[in-house]
Design an enzyme around this catalytic site. Structure first.
Site, PDB file in Angstrom:
ATOM      1  N   LYS A 111       0.826  -1.219   0.000  1.00  0.00           N
ATOM      2  CA  LYS A 111       0.000   0.000   0.000  1.00  0.00           C
ATOM      3  C   LYS A 111       0.854   1.261   0.000  1.00  0.00           C
ATOM      4  O   LYS A 111       0.490   2.258  -0.629  1.00  0.00           O
ATOM      5  CB  LYS A 111      -0.971  -0.007   1.179  1.00  0.00           C
ATOM      6  CG  LYS A 111      -2.038  -1.092   1.007  1.00  0.00           C
ATOM      7  CD  LYS A 111      -3.277  -0.858   1.830  1.00  0.00           C
ATOM      8  CE  LYS A 111      -4.353  -1.856   1.388  1.00  0.00           C
ATOM      9  NZ  LYS A 111      -5.554  -1.841   2.138  1.00  0.00           N
ATOM     10  N   LYS A 194      -5.107  -9.270  -6.440  1.00  0.00           N
ATOM     11  CA  LYS A 194      -6.394  -9.595  -5.821  1.00  0.00           C
ATOM     12  C   LYS A 194      -7.465  -8.557  -6.174  1.00  0.00           C
ATOM     13  O   LYS A 194      -7.146  -7.384  -6.447  1.00  0.00           O
ATOM     14  CB  LYS A 194      -6.244  -9.770  -4.308  1.00  0.00           C
ATOM     15  CG  LYS A 194      -6.169  -8.504  -3.520  1.00  0.00           C
ATOM     16  CD  LYS A 194      -6.269  -8.780  -2.023  1.00  0.00           C
ATOM     17  CE  LYS A 194      -6.228  -7.456  -1.293  1.00  0.00           C
ATOM     18  NZ  LYS A 194      -7.321  -7.155  -0.439  1.00  0.00           N
ATOM     19  N   LYS A 197     -10.960  -3.038  -3.412  1.00  0.00           N
ATOM     20  CA  LYS A 197     -11.813  -1.847  -3.469  1.00  0.00           C
ATOM     21  C   LYS A 197     -11.120  -0.693  -4.172  1.00  0.00           C
ATOM     22  O   LYS A 197     -11.766   0.168  -4.762  1.00  0.00           O
ATOM     23  CB  LYS A 197     -12.121  -1.372  -2.047  1.00  0.00           C
ATOM     24  CG  LYS A 197     -12.966  -2.296  -1.239  1.00  0.00           C
ATOM     25  CD  LYS A 197     -12.965  -1.762   0.189  1.00  0.00           C
ATOM     26  CE  LYS A 197     -13.748  -2.637   1.107  1.00  0.00           C
ATOM     27  NZ  LYS A 197     -13.473  -2.340   2.508  1.00  0.00           N
TER      28      LYS A 197
HETATM   29  N1  AQP Z   1      -9.943 -10.331  -3.081  1.00  0.00           N
HETATM   30  C1  AQP Z   1     -10.278 -10.848  -1.917  1.00  0.00           C
HETATM   31  N2  AQP Z   1     -10.517 -12.177  -1.801  1.00  0.00           N
HETATM   32  C2  AQP Z   1     -10.880 -12.714  -0.605  1.00  0.00           C
HETATM   33  N3  AQP Z   1     -11.037 -11.988   0.523  1.00  0.00           N
HETATM   34  C3  AQP Z   1     -10.808 -10.667   0.434  1.00  0.00           C
HETATM   35  N4  AQP Z   1     -10.873  -9.688   1.342  1.00  0.00           N
HETATM   36  C4  AQP Z   1     -10.571  -8.503   0.759  1.00  0.00           C
HETATM   37  N5  AQP Z   1     -10.290  -8.698  -0.528  1.00  0.00           N
HETATM   38  C5  AQP Z   1     -10.432 -10.031  -0.767  1.00  0.00           C
HETATM   39  C6  AQP Z   1     -11.256  -9.916   2.734  1.00  0.00           C
HETATM   40  O1  AQP Z   1     -12.267  -8.958   3.073  1.00  0.00           O
HETATM   41  C7  AQP Z   1     -11.958  -8.425   4.342  1.00  0.00           C
HETATM   42  C8  AQP Z   1     -11.435  -7.012   4.022  1.00  0.00           C
HETATM   43  O2  AQP Z   1     -11.951  -6.172   4.667  1.00  0.00           O
HETATM   44  P1  AQP Z   1     -11.494  -4.639   4.561  1.00  0.00           P
HETATM   45  O3  AQP Z   1     -12.680  -3.901   4.140  1.00  0.00           O
HETATM   46  O4  AQP Z   1     -10.856  -4.281   5.836  1.00  0.00           O
HETATM   47  O5  AQP Z   1     -10.304  -4.678   3.505  1.00  0.00           O
HETATM   48  P2  AQP Z   1      -9.833  -3.792   2.460  1.00  0.00           P
HETATM   49  O6  AQP Z   1      -8.341  -3.925   2.528  1.00  0.00           O
HETATM   50  O7  AQP Z   1     -10.423  -2.426   2.548  1.00  0.00           O
HETATM   51  O8  AQP Z   1     -10.441  -4.500   1.193  1.00  0.00           O
HETATM   52  P3  AQP Z   1      -9.724  -4.590  -0.100  1.00  0.00           P
HETATM   53  O9  AQP Z   1     -10.625  -4.862  -1.193  1.00  0.00           O
HETATM   54  O10 AQP Z   1      -8.602  -5.561   0.125  1.00  0.00           O
HETATM   55  O11 AQP Z   1      -9.212  -3.106  -0.283  1.00  0.00           O
HETATM   56  P4  AQP Z   1      -7.880  -2.481  -0.768  1.00  0.00           P
HETATM   57  O12 AQP Z   1      -8.180  -1.950  -2.129  1.00  0.00           O
HETATM   58  O13 AQP Z   1      -7.622  -1.388   0.204  1.00  0.00           O
HETATM   59  O14 AQP Z   1      -6.812  -3.537  -0.773  1.00  0.00           O
HETATM   60  C9  AQP Z   1     -10.797  -9.194   4.946  1.00  0.00           C
HETATM   61  O15 AQP Z   1     -11.199 -10.303   5.688  1.00  0.00           O
HETATM   62  C10 AQP Z   1     -10.084  -9.615   3.675  1.00  0.00           C
HETATM   63  O16 AQP Z   1      -9.274 -10.745   3.884  1.00  0.00           O
END
Ligand code: AQP
Length: 332
Positions: A111, A194, A197
């Site tokens: 990040k 992966k 968001k």
């Molecule tokens: N691609 C994924 N596959 C499986 N599980 C996933 N999780 C996130 N992406 C995947 C699981 O969802 C939860 C994340 O919650 P969060 O809202 O705290 O995570 P995040 O980091 O904002 O979500 P993203 O999509 O991963 O965002 P960015 O773009 O910031 O990287 C956790 O249980 C995670 O494992």
């Protein structure tokens, strides 16, 4: 019966990866465990969201939880910021966490990227606050997607460091619960990263807000390859996008990847994509419809958050008093 803690950040764009990796498992596990499902709004601050957007995302995520099947009569739903123990315990745990442990965290490296010097302290210390989130409830199980595995290992290390430092057996070492299917859902545009968001392309992810037309379009545009589907996933090792779609199908239909490959062996992706689209719409459209209904009743959402916050505060406050006693601080 153990105690579950898990959470999502109210940062919008909730996607299929969040559902399959985390939320869907919470729904199943809440039946057998006392469950605390948090909206980790303090973690969301590391991305400096616009305040009004953060506020509306909080309600939206409660609606997501409820629509996906979290039962507010059985489980506690609350915002992280409603329980001050998370921050208090976060500080105590940060004093026990060597920098070397944090320096190993790959999520921070990914990040922060090349802007490491500009990255905020919150992003760096995020895993310690995450440890406090879980340990404030002395949770025994944490259902998450695979990307959180390293953070969960750190939580166990920090819990162990506390127990050793103060010669107590106070914190259980929480077990990560990571399912085998769809533990890491990949981007629809690039099977090596992966689904997330923050990906600038909306076509990389299926979102909870997508209507059936949007889902159909995104799956039509999802990257694949011209070869037919093989009967054995091992023969598709280098076809990452293809394997990702087959894995999503398997997770949604409760089948192994082997079974999905056998079902579609020899077929091309245009037929498979139609089947996948149907399955996605059948799963996600009822959730989207229910979300819309829940969002029309913000008073009910606020009441659910209030009830969850009360219970979370009571439990975390009891633990904080015990923790303060252990470390030598005066109790409240
Ligand atoms: N691609 C994924 N596959 C499986 N599980 C996933 N999780 C996130 N992406 C995947 C699981 O969802 C939860 C994340 O919650 P969060 O809202 O705290 O995570 P995040 O980091 O904002 O979500 P993203 O999509 O991963 O965002 P960015 O773009 O910031 O990287 C956790 O249980 C995670 O494992």
């Amino acid at each position: 019966m153990g105690r579950i803690f898990s959470g999502l950040q109210p940062t919008g764009n909730f996607h299929l990866g969040n559902y399959l990796g985390a939320l869907r498992n919470w729904v199943a596990m809440q039946k057998e465990h006392e469950s605390f499902f948090c909206l980790v709004d303090l973690h969301a601050l590391t991305t400096l969201p616009e305040p009004s957007k953060l506020r509306s995302n909080v309600r939206e995520i409660v609606a997501v939880y409820l629509a996906a099947g979290i039962d507010p009569e059985r489980s506690y739903i609350f915002p992280q910021s409603a329980v001050s123990a998370h921050c208090e315990l976060g500080w105590i745990l940060s004093c026990l966490t060597p920098l070397g442990w944090l320096n190993r965290m790959t999520q921070f490296k990914e990040k922060a990227g090349k802007q490491r010097e500009q990255a905020n302290l919150g992003l760096y210390a995020y895993p310690v606050l995450q440890a406090a989130d879980i340990l404030a409830y002395r949770a025994t199980h944490v259902p998450v997607g695979e990307d959180q595995k390293q953070h969960l290992e750190l939580v166990r290390d920090i819990a162990g460091a506390f127990n050793r430092q103060y010669q107590v057996d106070y914190f259980p070492l929480p077990e990560p619960v990571i399912l085998k299917t769809a533990a890491r859902v990949m981007s629809l545009r690039d099977g090596s990263v992966k689904m997330s968001k923050s990906d600038p392309s909306e076509y990389s992810r299926i979102q909870f807000s997508d209507d059936p037309d949007a889902i159909a379009l995104k799956i039509r545009k999802a990257k694949t390859d011209p070869d037919p589907i093989a009967g054995d996933p091992k023969a598709m090792e280098n076809r990452l996008e293809a394997l990702n779609l087959l894995g999503i199908y398997g997770a949604l239909s409760d089948q192994s990847l082997d079974a999905v490959c056998r079902e579609f062996e020899g077929q091309n992706f245009s037929h498979f994509k139609q089947k996948l689209t149907e399955l996605l719409i059948n799963t996600l459209e009822p959730i989207r419809q229910k979300m819309t209904v829940f969002l029309k009743n913000p008073e009910r959402l606020d009441a659910i958050l209030e009830k969850g916050s009360q219970k979370a505060r009571d439990l975390a406050c009891t633990h904080m008093n015990e923790i303060k006693d252990i470390v030598g601080l005066l109790k409240a």
